[in-house]
Design an enzyme around this catalytic site. Structure first.
Site, PDB file in Angstrom:
ATOM      1  CD1 TRP A 102      -2.357  -2.129   1.659  1.00 11.05           C
ATOM      2  CD2 TRP A 102      -3.052  -1.024  -0.157  1.00 11.05           C
ATOM      3  NE1 TRP A 102      -3.409  -2.832   1.119  1.00 11.05           N
ATOM      4  CE2 TRP A 102      -3.850  -2.178   0.007  1.00 11.05           C
ATOM      5  CE3 TRP A 102      -3.302  -0.186  -1.242  1.00 11.05           C
ATOM      6  CZ2 TRP A 102      -4.893  -2.509  -0.875  1.00 11.05           C
ATOM      7  CZ3 TRP A 102      -4.337  -0.513  -2.114  1.00 11.05           C
ATOM      8  CH2 TRP A 102      -5.117  -1.656  -1.925  1.00 11.05           C
ATOM      9  CG  ASP A 173      -3.138   4.094   4.256  1.00  8.47           C
ATOM     10  OD1 ASP A 173      -4.182   3.871   4.899  1.00  8.47           O
ATOM     11  OD2 ASP A 173      -2.889   3.552   3.160  1.00  8.47           O
ATOM     12  CE  LYS A 197      -8.492  -2.855   3.700  1.00  5.78           C
ATOM     13  NZ  LYS A 197      -7.723  -1.996   2.842  1.00  5.78           N
TER      14      LYS A 197
HETATM   15  C1  LIG Z   1      -7.187  -1.461   1.870  1.00  5.90           C
HETATM   16  C2  LIG Z   1      -6.129  -0.450   1.980  1.00  5.90           C
HETATM   17  C3  LIG Z   1      -6.011   0.620   1.080  1.00  5.90           C
HETATM   18  C4  LIG Z   1      -6.941   0.775  -0.107  1.00  5.90           C
HETATM   19  O1  LIG Z   1      -8.200   1.094   0.325  1.00  5.90           O
HETATM   20  P1  LIG Z   1      -9.405   1.446  -0.673  1.00  5.90           P
HETATM   21  O2  LIG Z   1     -10.406   2.073   0.243  1.00  5.90           O
HETATM   22  O3  LIG Z   1      -9.855   0.156  -1.287  1.00  5.90           O
HETATM   23  O4  LIG Z   1      -8.902   2.404  -1.700  1.00  5.90           O
HETATM   24  C5  LIG Z   1      -5.013   1.544   1.293  1.00  5.90           C
HETATM   25  N1  LIG Z   1      -4.177   1.448   2.326  1.00  5.90           N
HETATM   26  C6  LIG Z   1      -4.244   0.425   3.201  1.00  5.90           C
HETATM   27  C7  LIG Z   1      -3.286   0.380   4.341  1.00  5.90           C
HETATM   28  C8  LIG Z   1      -5.216  -0.541   3.068  1.00  5.90           C
HETATM   29  O5  LIG Z   1      -5.299  -1.551   3.940  1.00  5.90           O
END
Ligand SMILES: *Cc1c(COP(=O)(O)O)cnc(C)c1O
Length: 363
Positions: A102, A173, A197
């Protein structure tokens, strides 16, 4: 209906009590005779939903007044683009801590933004991302911000503390561990997280951003502009009303459970149970360095892809679903988000022990 334990990395398990409340309120929200999906995003019914959701998120994370909270669309992935567009404006330089998939995606997207220099200041690639890279503030260049992925959903690593970078703001993030462990919001210039998540349904992205950074951002197309979205309180256009409503219910649930510190306690207990078993097993193991291990995403392997497949099949037969590892790394992965109950970890370990007995090498 048999109890199913859902280890999916995302979209992921939500609290049962929340889903039951959604079901109860689905046809007539607050006796309005309308579903929450049918009411105007300009109505006072929805304004209250959003206000309460924001207020409860602020309580849960101790978000100070000088931070704005946004409820957006486009996923965490759109923030890979919006952050550099809005915030890489003085030095036009962004530093990245490369911790895996990511982080790499964030780097790729930042490189597509015109006129910005992107530097990877440190990387975990040497360890195949099974441990976090060393960071000290001498690494930081003269950048507008440093980007960090707090929890690496695929590799199963997480920062327990946030590194400091002198004066340079950190953009974090937090998609897969927001509200799952305690971080200080004031350590960040901005935090973002896709909701699917550790919060609620897909379709919502939470952005928490220091107001002075918003103020300084340039004039951009409305849906890409933090400034314009903040000015309209995230309702510049129709927001993802149903996802915001569900997230609000999850925030209420979290407060009733005891908040983020209680969640962290439970997540430590759940993950430690699994790590202890993995570290003692002769068939399964964790590929991740102990000091870098995530509380929410736990990859594990046997030494044989065929055995991995057999185990995943056995797990499925036992109503343990979503354990297949990410296609990039293979093996298995157990995602133990806030709503995932400890009973599911205990059941997983029981099934792993049974599998281990059958596959132990006899010498
Ligand atoms: C799942 C995830 C993403 C991408 O998320 P989306 O909402 O599908 O764009 C980005 N960063 C991390 C750490 C993730 O786990």
């Amino acid at each position: 209906m048999a109890i199913v334990y859902n280890f999916s990395a995302g979209p992921a398990v939500m609290p049962k009590e929340v889903l039951e409340k959604v079901q109860r309120e689905l046809l007539s929200y607050k006796n309005s005779g309308m579903s929450v999906m049918e009411i105007s995003h300009r109505s006072s019914l929805f304004a209250d939903i959003q206000k309460n959701a924001e207020g409860n998120l602020r309580k849960l994370m101790n978000i100070p007044d000088e931070y704005d909270v946004l409820f957006l669309q486009g996923g965490a992935t759109l923030q890979f683009t919006m952050a550099p567009m809005n915030l890489a404006i003085n030095k036009k330089k962004v530093d990245f801590v490369d911790t895996g998939h990511w982080a790499q995606r964030a780097i790729e997207e930042a490189r597509l933004v015109d006129g910005i220099e992107v530097t990877q200041i440190t990387s975990g690639a040497d360890s195949k991302y099974t441990s976090l890279p060393e960071i000290d503030d001498s690494l930081q260049e003269d950048a507008d911000y440093v980007h960090i992925t707090l929890n690496n959903t695929i590799e199963g690593t997480a920062f327990k503390t946030v590194p400091t970078f002198k004066e340079v703001p950190i953009i974090g993030d937090m998609s897969s561990n927001i509200l799952g462990q305690r971080y200080n919001v004031t350590d960040f210039g901005m935090i973002y997280a896709g909701a699917q998540k550790n919060i609620g349904p897909a379709g919502l992205t939470v952005v928490i951003i220091r107001h002075d950074l918003v103020e300084k951002s340039p004039d951009l197309p409305a849906m890409l502009s933090y400034k314009k979205l903040v000015a309209k309180n995230s309702t510049l256009n129709t927001p993802p009303v149903f996802a915001i409503y569900c997230a609000g219910l999850v925030f209420e649930w979290l407060l009733a459970q005891g908040g983020v510190d209680e969640m962290e306690k439970r997540n430590r207990k759940k993950s430690q149970l699994l790590y202890d078993y993995l570290d003692s097993s002769s068939v399964f193991q964790s590929p991740v360095a102990i000091e870098s291990r995530s509380l929410t995403n736990i990859p594990f392997v046997t030494d044989n892809a065929e055995l991995d497949k057999q185990f995943i099949a056995l797990a499925n037969d036992n109503n343990l679903v979503g354990l297949k590892g990410h296609r990039l790394v293979g093996g298995m992965r157990a995602s133990l988000y806030n709503a995932f109950p400890i009973e599911g970890v205990e059941k997983l370990i029981t099934v792993m022990e049974k599998f281990e007995l059958e596959h132990k090498e006899v010498d």
